[in-house]
Design a protein around this motif. Structure first.
Motif, PDB file in Angstrom:
ATOM      1  N   ASN A 212     -13.309  -7.688 -52.645  1.00 56.81           N
ATOM      2  CA  ASN A 212     -14.051  -7.618 -53.924  1.00 56.81           C
ATOM      3  C   ASN A 212     -12.833  -6.847 -54.945  1.00 56.81           C
ATOM      4  O   ASN A 212     -12.189  -5.854 -54.280  1.00 56.81           O
ATOM      5  CB  ASN A 212     -15.241  -6.843 -53.732  1.00 56.81           C
ATOM      6  CG  ASN A 212     -16.108  -7.713 -53.223  1.00 56.81           C
ATOM      7  OD1 ASN A 212     -16.246  -8.937 -52.969  1.00 56.81           O
ATOM      8  ND2 ASN A 212     -17.251  -6.894 -52.754  1.00 56.81           N
TER       9      ASN A 212
ATOM     10  N   GLN B 228     -12.007 -12.588 -57.979  1.00 57.33           N
ATOM     11  CA  GLN B 228     -13.516 -12.244 -57.714  1.00 57.33           C
ATOM     12  C   GLN B 228     -14.489 -12.079 -59.029  1.00 57.33           C
ATOM     13  O   GLN B 228     -15.540 -12.852 -58.955  1.00 57.33           O
ATOM     14  CB  GLN B 228     -13.659 -10.900 -56.726  1.00 57.33           C
ATOM     15  CG  GLN B 228     -14.962 -10.276 -56.828  1.00 57.33           C
ATOM     16  CD  GLN B 228     -15.831 -11.110 -55.735  1.00 57.33           C
ATOM     17  OE1 GLN B 228     -15.563 -12.130 -55.201  1.00 57.33           O
ATOM     18  NE2 GLN B 228     -17.024 -10.583 -55.585  1.00 57.33           N
ATOM     19  N   TYR B 229     -13.678 -11.417 -59.793  1.00 62.11           N
ATOM     20  CA  TYR B 229     -14.583 -11.302 -60.981  1.00 62.11           C
ATOM     21  C   TYR B 229     -14.764 -12.548 -61.828  1.00 62.11           C
ATOM     22  O   TYR B 229     -15.788 -12.913 -62.265  1.00 62.11           O
ATOM     23  CB  TYR B 229     -13.865 -10.398 -62.032  1.00 62.11           C
ATOM     24  CG  TYR B 229     -14.174  -8.851 -61.470  1.00 62.11           C
ATOM     25  CD1 TYR B 229     -15.290  -8.234 -61.531  1.00 62.11           C
ATOM     26  CD2 TYR B 229     -12.885  -8.125 -60.884  1.00 62.11           C
ATOM     27  CE1 TYR B 229     -15.435  -7.014 -61.099  1.00 62.11           C
ATOM     28  CE2 TYR B 229     -13.120  -6.895 -60.615  1.00 62.11           C
ATOM     29  CZ  TYR B 229     -14.444  -6.267 -60.606  1.00 62.11           C
ATOM     30  OH  TYR B 229     -14.541  -5.102 -60.140  1.00 62.11           O
TER      31      TYR B 229
ATOM     32  N   ALA C  58     -24.290  -6.757 -58.982  1.00 60.01           N
ATOM     33  CA  ALA C  58     -25.169  -6.765 -57.906  1.00 60.01           C
ATOM     34  C   ALA C  58     -24.664  -5.934 -56.684  1.00 60.01           C
ATOM     35  O   ALA C  58     -23.465  -5.821 -56.833  1.00 60.01           O
ATOM     36  CB  ALA C  58     -25.588  -8.272 -57.719  1.00 60.01           C
TER      37      ALA C  58
ATOM     38  N   ASN D 293     -22.813  -5.435 -53.567  1.00 59.97           N
ATOM     39  CA  ASN D 293     -21.505  -6.179 -52.671  1.00 59.97           C
ATOM     40  C   ASN D 293     -20.579  -7.086 -53.740  1.00 59.97           C
ATOM     41  O   ASN D 293     -19.923  -7.774 -53.448  1.00 59.97           O
ATOM     42  CB  ASN D 293     -21.830  -6.931 -51.563  1.00 59.97           C
ATOM     43  CG  ASN D 293     -22.723  -6.387 -50.678  1.00 59.97           C
ATOM     44  OD1 ASN D 293     -22.241  -5.047 -50.272  1.00 59.97           O
ATOM     45  ND2 ASN D 293     -23.857  -6.833 -50.041  1.00 59.97           N
ATOM     46  N   ALA D 294     -20.968  -6.965 -55.035  1.00 56.64           N
ATOM     47  CA  ALA D 294     -20.272  -7.743 -56.067  1.00 56.64           C
ATOM     48  C   ALA D 294     -18.952  -7.162 -56.753  1.00 56.64           C
ATOM     49  O   ALA D 294     -17.954  -7.614 -56.512  1.00 56.64           O
ATOM     50  CB  ALA D 294     -21.107  -7.747 -57.411  1.00 56.64           C
ATOM     51  N   ARG D 295     -18.962  -5.813 -56.344  1.00 54.66           N
ATOM     52  CA  ARG D 295     -17.567  -5.042 -57.116  1.00 54.66           C
ATOM     53  C   ARG D 295     -17.511  -3.433 -56.204  1.00 54.66           C
ATOM     54  O   ARG D 295     -18.498  -3.193 -55.773  1.00 54.66           O
ATOM     55  CB  ARG D 295     -17.590  -4.985 -58.370  1.00 54.66           C
ATOM     56  CG  ARG D 295     -18.695  -4.019 -59.019  1.00 54.66           C
ATOM     57  CD  ARG D 295     -18.540  -4.169 -60.719  1.00 54.66           C
ATOM     58  NE  ARG D 295     -19.703  -3.213 -61.125  1.00 54.66           N
ATOM     59  CZ  ARG D 295     -19.932  -1.855 -61.162  1.00 54.66           C
ATOM     60  NH1 ARG D 295     -19.006  -1.247 -60.512  1.00 54.66           N
ATOM     61  NH2 ARG D 295     -20.891  -1.377 -61.742  1.00 54.66           N
TER      62      ARG D 295
ATOM     63  N   LEU E   3     -17.476 -14.300 -59.959  1.00 53.28           N
ATOM     64  CA  LEU E   3     -18.737 -14.028 -60.355  1.00 53.28           C
ATOM     65  C   LEU E   3     -19.119 -14.612 -61.772  1.00 53.28           C
ATOM     66  O   LEU E   3     -20.546 -14.767 -61.984  1.00 53.28           O
ATOM     67  CB  LEU E   3     -18.742 -12.506 -60.316  1.00 53.28           C
ATOM     68  CG  LEU E   3     -18.730 -11.715 -58.991  1.00 53.28           C
ATOM     69  CD1 LEU E   3     -18.454 -10.261 -59.102  1.00 53.28           C
ATOM     70  CD2 LEU E   3     -19.907 -12.216 -58.300  1.00 53.28           C
TER      71      LEU E   3
ATOM     72  N   ALA F  75     -24.934 -10.014 -62.602  1.00 47.12           N
ATOM     73  CA  ALA F  75     -23.956 -10.445 -61.204  1.00 47.12           C
ATOM     74  C   ALA F  75     -22.834  -9.625 -60.755  1.00 47.12           C
ATOM     75  O   ALA F  75     -22.730  -9.377 -59.649  1.00 47.12           O
ATOM     76  CB  ALA F  75     -23.566 -11.989 -61.715  1.00 47.12           C
ATOM     77  N   MET F  76     -22.235  -9.112 -61.980  1.00 52.00           N
ATOM     78  CA  MET F  76     -21.083  -8.072 -61.430  1.00 52.00           C
ATOM     79  C   MET F  76     -21.695  -6.675 -61.006  1.00 52.00           C
ATOM     80  O   MET F  76     -20.890  -6.065 -60.275  1.00 52.00           O
ATOM     81  CB  MET F  76     -20.231  -7.838 -62.527  1.00 52.00           C
ATOM     82  CG  MET F  76     -19.537  -9.190 -62.929  1.00 52.00           C
ATOM     83  SD  MET F  76     -18.240  -9.100 -64.177  1.00 52.00           S
ATOM     84  CE  MET F  76     -17.462 -10.512 -64.140  1.00 52.00           C
TER      85      MET F  76
END
Length: 279
Positions: free
Chosen positions: A116, A121-122, A171, A173-175, A125, A168-169
């Motif tokens: 992440n 990754q971004y 959330a 474990n997203a970042r 997402l 979403a970003m």
């Protein structure tokens, strides 16, 4: 990321040639039975027909092997085959998502496996949060913060799309924790082109009309976030077979190089292509 469309043809895909297969099988038979040489020269000979039928069935089998090989390559997989490629990376197809967009997200998913916080990754997402996101640009002008620019398909849905992507970003474990993310919508920049196209004598009378349509399509494909549009690219799109020369009578239409920022993308502005006649 690697441009899959520019990869060389995979060696595993075999070019099929029916006549070559027939020749190979005839030669094989002659090695085993030299006395068959006389009848193999007769097209109506039943043995020849049998060899041709066998060769055709082998060609179909080889074609099926080619199809199976393509289905295992990300650059060629489509439909449910591509769904299984995505499932391997735990990335499902979004409802109604086209193969090309899904293929791009799979590439991003692979790149994002590094952990992440990567740009991939971004982008992944953003593209996965809403089908209205055509692309996203990720920058970090200030250490410890991330700025995401969204290129939207339908600009009227900007507020709802931005909210979905930001959720979403943020959330779990997203970042990485403690990394603030800002969100913005990319701005279109109109590319104005005023040009005179001089035809060769052999060119069709409607060539300028056709070039106008093809230019619009080419610009839509060429355009991406932050990608500048040099005048040389415009000239190359207009200098089609049948056009002897291209002139730009109005300064700045287009500029020598239309430079775009990371949060901008080019769209067609006022496109005026004039038929100058036969040069």
């Amino acid at each position: 990321m690697i441009d899959l469309t520019k990869l060389p043809p995979p060696a595993v895909i075999e070019e099929l040639d029916f006549e070559a297969l027939v020749t190979v099988h005839k030669q094989d038979l002659l090695q085993r039975q030299p006395s068959a040489a006389n009848v193999l020269a007769l097209p109506s000979e039943p043995l020849v027909k049998q060899i041709e039928a066998f060769s055709y069935r082998e060609m179909l089998l080889r074609g099926r092997i080619n199809d199976a090989s393509r289905a295992n390559l990300l650059a060629f997989a489509s439909g449910t085959d591509l769904d299984h490629k995505g499932a391997f990376y735990n990335l499902a197809r979004m409802p109604g998502e086209a193969d090309e967009r899904y293929r791009s997200r799979i590439q991003l998913r692979i790149a994002a496996l590094a952990g992440n916080g990567t740009a991939e990754q971004y982008r992944l997402l953003a593209l996965s949060a809403s089908a209205n996101v055509r692309d996203a640009n990720v920058t970090s002008s200030t250490p410890g913060s991330i700025a995401v620019v969204l290129w939207l398909i339908d600009a009227s849905q900007a507020q709802a799309t931005s909210a979905a992507v930001l959720a979403a970003m943020n959330a779990p474990n997203a970042r990485p924790l403690g990394v603030p993310v800002s969100m913005a919508v990319a701005r279109p920049v109109a590319l104005n082109v005023t040009a005179t196209l001089w035809r060769e004598a052999s060119a069709p009378a409607d060539i300028v009309t056709k070039i106008t349509a093809s230019f619009m399509a080419s610009l839509a494909t060429y355009s991406s976030l932050g990608r500048s549009v040099p005048q040389s690219w415009v000239t190359a799109q207009l200098q089609q077979p049948g056009i002897s020369r291209v002139e730009f009578p109005v300064a700045g239409h287009p500029a020598g190089n239309t430079v775009l920022a990371a949060d901008e993308y080019a769209i067609a502005g006022i496109i005026t292509l004039t038929d100058g006649g036969v040069a």
